[in-house]
Motif scaffolding. Structure first.
Motif, PDB file in Angstrom:
ATOM      1  N   PRO A 270       0.808  -1.239  -0.120  1.00 36.66           N
ATOM      2  CA  PRO A 270      -0.119   0.276  -0.213  1.00 36.66           C
ATOM      3  C   PRO A 270       0.966   1.203   0.001  1.00 36.66           C
ATOM      4  N   PRO A 271       0.447   2.099  -0.930  1.00 34.85           N
ATOM      5  CA  PRO A 271       1.447   3.474  -0.823  1.00 34.85           C
ATOM      6  C   PRO A 271       1.310   4.130   0.407  1.00 34.85           C
ATOM      7  N   ARG A 272       0.641   4.513   1.235  1.00 38.42           N
ATOM      8  CA  ARG A 272       0.498   5.253   2.254  1.00 38.42           C
ATOM      9  C   ARG A 272       0.782   4.471   3.617  1.00 38.42           C
ATOM     10  N   ARG A 273       1.361   5.010   4.461  1.00 36.24           N
ATOM     11  CA  ARG A 273       1.634   4.423   5.721  1.00 36.24           C
ATOM     12  C   ARG A 273       1.850   5.537   6.879  1.00 36.24           C
ATOM     13  N   PHE A 274       1.321   5.181   8.088  1.00 33.79           N
ATOM     14  CA  PHE A 274       1.511   6.193   8.944  1.00 33.79           C
ATOM     15  C   PHE A 274       1.857   5.374  10.271  1.00 33.79           C
ATOM     16  N   GLY A 275       2.514   6.397  11.458  1.00 33.37           N
ATOM     17  CA  GLY A 275       3.230   5.429  12.389  1.00 33.37           C
ATOM     18  C   GLY A 275       3.153   6.641  13.588  1.00 33.37           C
ATOM     19  N   PHE A 276       3.580   5.850  14.850  1.00 37.99           N
ATOM     20  CA  PHE A 276       3.478   6.843  15.925  1.00 37.99           C
ATOM     21  C   PHE A 276       4.681   6.094  17.104  1.00 37.99           C
ATOM     22  N   GLY A 277       5.072   7.091  17.793  1.00 39.31           N
ATOM     23  CA  GLY A 277       5.955   6.528  18.999  1.00 39.31           C
ATOM     24  C   GLY A 277       5.882   7.232  20.236  1.00 39.31           C
ATOM     25  N   ALA A 278       6.339   6.992  21.027  1.00 35.77           N
ATOM     26  CA  ALA A 278       6.195   7.578  22.615  1.00 35.77           C
ATOM     27  C   ALA A 278       7.439   7.136  23.492  1.00 35.77           C
ATOM     28  N   GLU A 279       7.920   8.026  24.275  1.00 33.96           N
ATOM     29  CA  GLU A 279       9.105   7.623  25.066  1.00 33.96           C
ATOM     30  C   GLU A 279       8.610   8.576  26.421  1.00 33.96           C
ATOM     31  N   LEU A 280       9.114   7.837  27.673  1.00 33.16           N
ATOM     32  CA  LEU A 280       8.732   8.582  28.936  1.00 33.16           C
ATOM     33  C   LEU A 280       9.969   8.588  29.826  1.00 33.16           C
ATOM     34  N   SER A 281      10.500   9.688  30.173  1.00 34.06           N
ATOM     35  CA  SER A 281      11.424   9.796  31.134  1.00 34.06           C
ATOM     36  C   SER A 281      11.283  10.754  32.344  1.00 34.06           C
ATOM     37  N   THR A 282      11.693  10.234  33.671  1.00 31.33           N
ATOM     38  CA  THR A 282      11.360  11.257  34.588  1.00 31.33           C
ATOM     39  C   THR A 282      12.414  12.631  34.382  1.00 31.33           C
ATOM     40  N   ALA A 283      13.437  12.365  33.694  1.00 30.61           N
ATOM     41  CA  ALA A 283      14.427  13.502  33.628  1.00 30.61           C
ATOM     42  C   ALA A 283      13.918  14.335  32.518  1.00 30.61           C
ATOM     43  N   ASP A 284      13.637  13.565  31.420  1.00 29.58           N
ATOM     44  CA  ASP A 284      13.315  14.434  30.257  1.00 29.58           C
ATOM     45  C   ASP A 284      11.832  14.930  29.707  1.00 29.58           C
ATOM     46  N   SER A 289       5.600  11.139  18.967  1.00 32.99           N
ATOM     47  CA  SER A 289       6.028  11.541  17.522  1.00 32.99           C
ATOM     48  C   SER A 289       5.060  10.783  16.769  1.00 32.99           C
ATOM     49  N   ALA A 290       4.782  11.202  15.380  1.00 30.91           N
ATOM     50  CA  ALA A 290       4.196  10.644  14.629  1.00 30.91           C
ATOM     51  C   ALA A 290       4.301  11.109  13.193  1.00 30.91           C
ATOM     52  N   PHE A 291       4.032  10.366  12.094  1.00 33.31           N
ATOM     53  CA  PHE A 291       4.516  10.242  10.798  1.00 33.31           C
ATOM     54  C   PHE A 291       3.461  10.007   9.822  1.00 33.31           C
ATOM     55  N   TRP A 292       3.438  10.456   8.634  1.00 33.28           N
ATOM     56  CA  TRP A 292       2.589  10.150   7.502  1.00 33.28           C
ATOM     57  C   TRP A 292       3.270   9.962   6.343  1.00 33.28           C
ATOM     58  N   LEU A 293       3.609   8.985   5.568  1.00 33.72           N
ATOM     59  CA  LEU A 293       4.359   8.688   4.500  1.00 33.72           C
ATOM     60  C   LEU A 293       3.754   8.076   3.375  1.00 33.72           C
ATOM     61  N   HIS A 294       3.936   8.735   2.061  1.00 32.44           N
ATOM     62  CA  HIS A 294       3.595   8.165   0.780  1.00 32.44           C
ATOM     63  C   HIS A 294       4.701   7.553   0.212  1.00 32.44           C
ATOM     64  N   ARG A 295       4.976   6.386  -0.326  1.00 33.66           N
ATOM     65  CA  ARG A 295       6.226   5.903  -0.828  1.00 33.66           C
ATOM     66  C   ARG A 295       6.307   5.687  -2.393  1.00 33.66           C
ATOM     67  N   ARG A 303       9.272   9.608  -2.520  1.00 31.03           N
ATOM     68  CA  ARG A 303       8.643   9.391  -1.090  1.00 31.03           C
ATOM     69  C   ARG A 303       8.471  10.769  -0.654  1.00 31.03           C
ATOM     70  N   LEU A 304       7.323  10.795   0.067  1.00 28.82           N
ATOM     71  CA  LEU A 304       7.119  11.878   0.902  1.00 28.82           C
ATOM     72  C   LEU A 304       6.826  11.642   2.210  1.00 28.82           C
ATOM     73  N   ARG A 305       7.462  12.374   3.134  1.00 30.33           N
ATOM     74  CA  ARG A 305       7.333  11.810   4.582  1.00 30.33           C
ATOM     75  C   ARG A 305       7.085  13.415   5.440  1.00 30.33           C
ATOM     76  N   ILE A 306       6.187  13.292   6.126  1.00 32.38           N
ATOM     77  CA  ILE A 306       5.613  14.358   7.107  1.00 32.38           C
ATOM     78  C   ILE A 306       5.838  13.721   8.514  1.00 32.38           C
ATOM     79  N   GLU A 307       6.624  14.352   9.193  1.00 36.81           N
ATOM     80  CA  GLU A 307       6.931  14.100  10.834  1.00 36.81           C
ATOM     81  C   GLU A 307       6.987  15.059  11.626  1.00 36.81           C
ATOM     82  N   GLY A 308       6.253  14.842  12.720  1.00 35.81           N
ATOM     83  CA  GLY A 308       6.203  15.654  13.805  1.00 35.81           C
ATOM     84  C   GLY A 308       6.617  15.248  15.156  1.00 35.81           C
ATOM     85  N   GLU A 309       7.049  16.005  15.926  1.00 35.11           N
ATOM     86  CA  GLU A 309       7.486  15.380  17.496  1.00 35.11           C
ATOM     87  C   GLU A 309       7.159  16.522  18.238  1.00 35.11           C
TER      88      GLU A 309
END
Length: 598
Positions: A270-284, A289-295, A303-309
């Motif tokens: 499939p030409p389109r894909r999206f994903g997300f991630g997460a990380e947790l730290s008591t210090a930071d 984060s998430a992205f959308w991709l057309h490959r 390939r066009l990738r839009i990513e935010g964090e």
């Protein structure tokens, strides 16, 4: 009935085995070789579990299949004069037709007499290509096993294929078993065939992808001498686009002109894909984060990738009313493979970022364009040109800087598994010469090296080490964006201390340093056959005021962690505390994320 097999070696090459168990099967192997007994049990269809109860006909069919499977396993262990008996309620299974099976089956007995272990007598194979390195055991008095014979034949054929003889194959073989002496005489004739050159690549199965772009990306060198490595490279280029979920290259017939066409059977993802991630730290704080991709934007694997964090959520500087104190970034990246060469990708990138760090606030917008090149499957490089605008607020004052740079990078990745490396190494080197709108210029260099050493069964125990080295030369300190300088502390450098808590003093002002040294070590241990693992780690960081590394300070942290393996990388939970620097024994930090720390 006694069944004594001396089957052709070639038949045994292609037999497979499975493992399970079944009730009412009395399975006995003569002798005390437990390893051989286990291998035979694994090969037996009778001992395999099934989802549905077996009928009498099923039991008969499984028993008849087991003769060949057990003998193949015995041959593979070097027993070429075995006796296999399989009884079904007192009758030899080989005498019972699967289509005339009894109505019920009460008892099945399997008796295996392996016989002696054979050794090689005559061991001949040829002709051989120059510099063919046969297995060491293929020699008179060496162990006679089908695995060794298969490997030897494969090596001989592959050596011819490496120098262009694409159709090399076994031309004939003579196998003689001398049962009284337990000797196996082997003579194999190899037919090298002619030297073959590549013809055309013929794609099949593609839909949205344009054929001209498939040919450009694959880069099959038409007219060059055949090479398996070249085919691997062609397949790798197509895989790297991300456009295809399956790729199969099939060698065709050799034409009258000595060329061979290659058929590429492709299945598009499939030409389109999206994903997300997460990380947790008591210090930071938390990072999402998430992205959308057309490959396959225009049918050429563009390939066009839009990513935010957003990071720093929940940190000390964070305000949940207006997200103040959080860092945020958004990036839009366009790339086009097979630009200039099949291994060269053109890219352009637009990005904006806001950083609210302990010692500075920074807003950035920028554009970058360049090329990346795959020198091999493990060595890649990139070179670009970047123009960035910085709005800076720190103890040096409020100021705006426009910076032009030429970022270059070289990455050598030999890790066996980037998600959970157990062997080899990874090295990335970045160099960024720059000039600013204020008239000063310099350069930033950063090297990240990682090594992995596993030991024990399946490398269940392993040691991982990381070294990070950075330096900024030239440029007035007030003209260098704070994000170009070095800080230490947090999950990316030293766990167990406050995020970016270590910098340097520049012109009497607390700021980032011009030099950095980071050291990290981990001992990773899998827990049995579970998905869990334990980690013990220690990190240390040094930040120097000048480019040479002088006039700086150290801090360090250490701790323990738990890992849970998943298909997308291990889930990581680390507990760390400072062991060098301020707050020793007074702080405890928790880090949760996906993937190892390095």
């Amino acid at each position: 009935m006694h069944i004594r097999y001396i089957l052709p070696i070639a038949i045994a090459f292609f037999l497979t085995a499975g493992s399970a168990s079944a009730q009412d099967v009395d399975f006995r192997v003569a002798g005390d070789d437990e390893d051989l007994s286990d291998r035979l049990r694994a090969a037996s269809v009778l001992l395999q579990d099934t989802e549905e109860p077996r009928t009498a006909q099923d039991w008969v069919a499984a028993a008849r299949a087991d003769y060949a499977r057990l003998v193949a396993a015995l041959y593979d262990a070097g027993h070429f004069a075995p006796v296999v008996r399989i009884g079904i309620d007192g009758r030899e299974a080989a005498r019972i037709s699967a289509f005339d099976a009894p109505r019920t089956v009460s008892q099945i007995t399997v008796q295996v007499e392996p016989g002696p272990t054979f050794a090689l007598g005559t061991a001949e194979i040829g002709p051989l290509a120059p510099e063919t390195d046969l297995p060491e055991d293929f020699r008179p008095s060496g162990p006679a096993t089908t695995g060794l014979l298969r490997d030897t034949t494969g090596v001989a054929i592959d050596a011819w294929r490496q120098i262009g003889h694409a159709t090399a194959d076994v031309g004939g073989q003579n196998v003689t078993a001398r049962n009284p002496e337990a000797i196996l005489d082997i003579s194999v004739r190899i037919e090298p065939g002619p030297v073959v050159r590549f013809g055309q690549l013929r794609p099949e199965g593609h839909d949205r992808m344009r054929q001209d772009r498939i040919l450009a990306i694959a880069g099959l060198p038409q007219g060059d001498v055949f090479s398996p490595e070249t085919l691997d490279r062609v397949e790798g280029r197509l895989q790297d686009t991300g456009v295809f979920s399956a790729i199969a290259l099939q060698e065709g017939e050799v034409g009258p002109d000595g060329t061979m066409d290659i058929t590429a059977t492709l299945v598009e993802s499939p030409p389109r894909r999206f994903g997300f991630g997460a990380e947790l730290s008591t210090a930071d704080g938390a990072t999402i984060s998430a992205f959308w991709l057309h490959r396959n934007l225009f049918g050429g694997a563009e390939r066009l990738r839009i990513e935010g964090e957003i990071s720093g959520i929940g940190s000390e500087e964070f305000s949940d009313t207006d997200l103040a104190g959080a860092d945020a970034s958004i990036t839009l990246r366009y790339s086009r493979p097979a630009t200039f060469t099949p291994d060269t990708t053109f890219y352009t990138e637009l990005g904006a970022e806001y950083l609210n760090e302990p010692l500075f606030n920074l807003g950035t917008v920028g554009i970058e364009a360049g090329v990346s090149h795959n020198f091999s499957r493990t060595l890649t490089g990139s070179l670009g040109a970047s123009l960035q605008y910085f709005d800076i607020d720190d103890d040096f004052g409020d100021r705006q800087i426009t910076l032009f740079s030429l970022p270059a990078s070289l990455t050598w990745d030999r890790r066996d598994d980037p998600l959970d490396a157990r062997e080899l190494f990874y090295i990335q080197a970045d160099a960024t010469p720059f000039v600013t709108s204020e008239g000063s210029g310099g350069g930033r260099v950063f090297i990240d090296g990682r090594a992995y050493l596993g030991f024990g069964e399946d490398n269940a125990s392993r040691v991982a080490g990381r070294v990070q080295v950075g330096s900024v030369v030239g440029g007035e300190i007030t003209d260098i964006p704070p994000s170009f300088l070095f800080f230490s502390g947090g999950s990316g450098t030293v766990r167990g201390v406050e995020y970016q808590s270590l910098g340097a003093t520049q012109l009497g002002v607390e700021s980032g340093g011009r030099s950095f040294l980071g050291l990290s070590g981990e001992f990773r241990q899998d827990i049995g056959d579970t998905n869990f693992g334990l980690v013990a780690f220690a990190d240390a960081g040094y930040v120097g005021a000048d480019a040479s590394g002088s006039d700086g300070d150290w801090h360090a942290g250490a701790g323990l962690g738990v890992r849970y393996a998943t298909p997308f990388g291990p889930i990581r939970v680390d507990l760390a505390t400072p062991v060098e620097g301020p707050d020793v024994g007074e702080s405890l930090f928790i880090y949760i994320g996906i993937g190892h720390a390095f």
